[in-house]
Design a protein around this motif. Structure first.
Motif, PDB file in Angstrom:
ATOM      1  N   PRO A  68       0.811  -1.227   0.000  1.00  0.00           N
ATOM      2  CA  PRO A  68       0.000   0.000   0.000  1.00  0.00           C
ATOM      3  C   PRO A  68       0.840   1.270   0.000  1.00  0.00           C
ATOM      4  N   GLU A  69       1.919   1.277   0.768  1.00  0.00           N
ATOM      5  CA  GLU A  69       2.798   2.448   0.806  1.00  0.00           C
ATOM      6  C   GLU A  69       3.433   2.698  -0.563  1.00  0.00           C
ATOM      7  N   ALA A  70       3.874   1.605  -1.207  1.00  0.00           N
ATOM      8  CA  ALA A  70       4.486   1.741  -2.528  1.00  0.00           C
ATOM      9  C   ALA A  70       3.481   2.273  -3.546  1.00  0.00           C
ATOM     10  N   LEU A  71       2.262   1.776  -3.496  1.00  0.00           N
ATOM     11  CA  LEU A  71       1.226   2.235  -4.420  1.00  0.00           C
ATOM     12  C   LEU A  71       0.913   3.705  -4.201  1.00  0.00           C
ATOM     13  N   ASP A  72       0.866   4.135  -2.956  1.00  0.00           N
ATOM     14  CA  ASP A  72       0.609   5.547  -2.651  1.00  0.00           C
ATOM     15  C   ASP A  72       1.722   6.430  -3.195  1.00  0.00           C
ATOM     16  N   LYS A  73       2.958   5.966  -3.081  1.00  0.00           N
ATOM     17  CA  LYS A  73       4.081   6.756  -3.586  1.00  0.00           C
ATOM     18  C   LYS A  73       4.029   6.880  -5.102  1.00  0.00           C
ATOM     19  N   VAL A  74       3.685   5.787  -5.768  1.00  0.00           N
ATOM     20  CA  VAL A  74       3.615   5.800  -7.234  1.00  0.00           C
ATOM     21  C   VAL A  74       2.505   6.720  -7.717  1.00  0.00           C
ATOM     22  N   THR A  75       1.327   6.580  -7.140  1.00  0.00           N
ATOM     23  CA  THR A  75       0.192   7.371  -7.608  1.00  0.00           C
ATOM     24  C   THR A  75       0.299   8.839  -7.189  1.00  0.00           C
ATOM     25  N   GLY A  76       1.049   9.117  -6.132  1.00  0.00           N
ATOM     26  CA  GLY A  76       1.187  10.485  -5.654  1.00  0.00           C
ATOM     27  C   GLY A  76       2.389  11.226  -6.200  1.00  0.00           C
ATOM     28  N   ALA A  77       3.237  10.559  -6.973  1.00  0.00           N
ATOM     29  CA  ALA A  77       4.463  11.176  -7.484  1.00  0.00           C
ATOM     30  C   ALA A  77       4.167  12.204  -8.564  1.00  0.00           C
ATOM     31  N   SER A  78       5.054  13.175  -8.681  1.00  0.00           N
ATOM     32  CA  SER A  78       4.953  14.151  -9.776  1.00  0.00           C
ATOM     33  C   SER A  78       5.241  13.489 -11.111  1.00  0.00           C
ATOM     34  N   GLY A  79       6.149  12.525 -11.111  1.00  0.00           N
ATOM     35  CA  GLY A  79       6.501  11.806 -12.329  1.00  0.00           C
ATOM     36  C   GLY A  79       7.109  10.460 -11.997  1.00  0.00           C
ATOM     37  N   LEU A  80       7.109   9.564 -12.983  1.00  0.00           N
ATOM     38  CA  LEU A  80       7.609   8.205 -12.776  1.00  0.00           C
ATOM     39  C   LEU A  80       8.707   7.868 -13.778  1.00  0.00           C
ATOM     40  N   ILE A  81       9.617   7.020 -13.323  1.00  0.00           N
ATOM     41  CA  ILE A  81      10.569   6.346 -14.193  1.00  0.00           C
ATOM     42  C   ILE A  81      10.310   4.863 -14.007  1.00  0.00           C
ATOM     43  N   ALA A  82       9.987   4.160 -15.076  1.00  0.00           N
ATOM     44  CA  ALA A  82       9.629   2.741 -14.977  1.00  0.00           C
ATOM     45  C   ALA A  82      10.563   1.921 -15.853  1.00  0.00           C
ATOM     46  N   VAL A  83      11.313   1.010 -15.233  1.00  0.00           N
ATOM     47  CA  VAL A  83      12.317   0.234 -15.958  1.00  0.00           C
ATOM     48  C   VAL A  83      12.120  -1.252 -15.684  1.00  0.00           C
ATOM     49  N   THR A  84      12.040  -2.030 -16.748  1.00  0.00           N
ATOM     50  CA  THR A  84      11.840  -3.466 -16.628  1.00  0.00           C
ATOM     51  C   THR A  84      12.885  -4.231 -17.428  1.00  0.00           C
ATOM     52  N   PRO A  85      13.296  -5.405 -16.949  1.00  0.00           N
ATOM     53  CA  PRO A  85      14.069  -6.288 -17.824  1.00  0.00           C
ATOM     54  C   PRO A  85      13.133  -6.869 -18.877  1.00  0.00           C
ATOM     55  N   ILE A  86      13.696  -7.219 -20.017  1.00  0.00           N
ATOM     56  CA  ILE A  86      12.919  -7.839 -21.086  1.00  0.00           C
ATOM     57  C   ILE A  86      13.149  -9.341 -21.034  1.00  0.00           C
ATOM     58  N   PHE A  87      12.063 -10.086 -20.811  1.00  0.00           N
ATOM     59  CA  PHE A  87      12.111 -11.543 -20.791  1.00  0.00           C
ATOM     60  C   PHE A  87      11.191 -12.071 -21.897  1.00  0.00           C
ATOM     61  N   THR A  88      11.716 -12.939 -22.752  1.00  0.00           N
ATOM     62  CA  THR A  88      10.910 -13.545 -23.815  1.00  0.00           C
ATOM     63  C   THR A  88      10.171 -12.468 -24.611  1.00  0.00           C
ATOM     64  N   THR A  89      10.903 -11.464 -24.995  1.00  0.00           N
ATOM     65  CA  THR A  89      10.467 -10.361 -25.871  1.00  0.00           C
ATOM     66  C   THR A  89       9.444  -9.417 -25.247  1.00  0.00           C
ATOM     67  N   SER A  90       9.260  -9.437 -23.919  1.00  0.00           N
ATOM     68  CA  SER A  90       8.303  -8.522 -23.317  1.00  0.00           C
ATOM     69  C   SER A  90       8.739  -8.167 -21.891  1.00  0.00           C
ATOM     70  N   TYR A  91       7.942  -7.323 -21.225  1.00  0.00           N
ATOM     71  CA  TYR A  91       8.227  -6.923 -19.855  1.00  0.00           C
ATOM     72  C   TYR A  91       8.176  -8.139 -18.936  1.00  0.00           C
ATOM     73  N   SER A  92       8.784  -7.999 -17.770  1.00  0.00           N
ATOM     74  CA  SER A  92       8.802  -9.113 -16.825  1.00  0.00           C
ATOM     75  C   SER A  92       7.419  -9.306 -16.211  1.00  0.00           C
ATOM     76  N   GLY A  93       7.149 -10.531 -15.735  1.00  0.00           N
ATOM     77  CA  GLY A  93       5.880 -10.821 -15.091  1.00  0.00           C
ATOM     78  C   GLY A  93       5.671 -10.005 -13.832  1.00  0.00           C
TER      79      GLY A  93
END
Length: 204
Positions: A68-93
């Motif tokens: 819940p704390e993490a979700l509040d931080k994400v939704t309340g942020a001024s902006g986001l940086i989102a980085v994922t590894p690519i597994f089997t040609t797409s974002y991670s599970g």
């Protein structure tokens, strides 16, 4: 007190991970590009630390633990940086599961910078055909430049022909402009603001 808050989401599974490294570099580039007089705080959320809570939320429909704390931080942020590894040609599970937990309207209009990492440059287009449409569905203001980093890109950072440092710098400038009140990205087709073919092929 900072004017703005940036939350950096890293879906890397290792520790340390190239995904976290890219997230940190993108965050620093954004801070460096903020106009004079503007300041921002940066907080990184490592999804690997929330993996069990994410699975529980998927099963029960209710966030618990540190989620819940993490979700509040994400939704309340001024902006986001989102980085994922690519597994089997797409974002991670893990990355997709975390996004699935978010309310579909909670990120509407929020500036977002996308990044991805993979073993080889052959996976670089996954950032555009998999990750970007996900955030277009959420109606975020996703900056035009996404950054993909293959393993070889880190070893060749000192090489003048390596595009990674310049792409990181450009993406950081674009997010900083959004955070400082710049114009939102103009949609270009069904996938939002799509980089030019030349930009996408530069990573291959």
């Amino acid at each position: 007190m900072s004017d703005l808050s940036i939350v950096s989401i890293s879906a890397g599974l290792g520790q340390p991970s190239s995904t976290r490294l890219l997230a940190d570099r993108l965050a620093q580039a954004t801070l460096d590009a903020l106009p004079e007089g503007k300041t921002a705080s940066v907080e990184t959320i490592e999804l690997r630390d929330l993996a069990h809570d994410v699975v529980n939320a998927m099963l029960t429909g209710f966030p618990s633990g540190k989620l819940p704390e993490a979700l509040d931080k994400v939704t309340g942020a001024s902006g986001l940086i989102a980085v994922t590894p690519i597994f089997t040609t797409s974002y991670s599970g893990l990355f997709k599961s975390f996004v699935d937990i978010l309310d579909k309207d909670s990120l509407a209009g929020k500036p977002v910078l996308l990044g991805a990492t993979g073993g080889t440059a052959r996976h670089s287009l996954a950032l555009e055909y998999a990750v970007r449409p996900l955030f277009t569905y959420l109606r975020t203001d996703t900056v035009a430049t996404g950054v993909f980093a293959a393993t070889a890109d880190w070893a060749g950072e000192g090489d003048d022909v390596n595009p990674l440092p310049k792409r990181i710098e450009r993406a950081g400038r674009e997010l900083a402009s959004r955070l400082a009140g710049g114009e939102p990205a103009a949609p270009a087709g069904p996938f939002g603001a799509v980089p030019s073919f030349e930009d996408m092929m530069r990573d291959l």
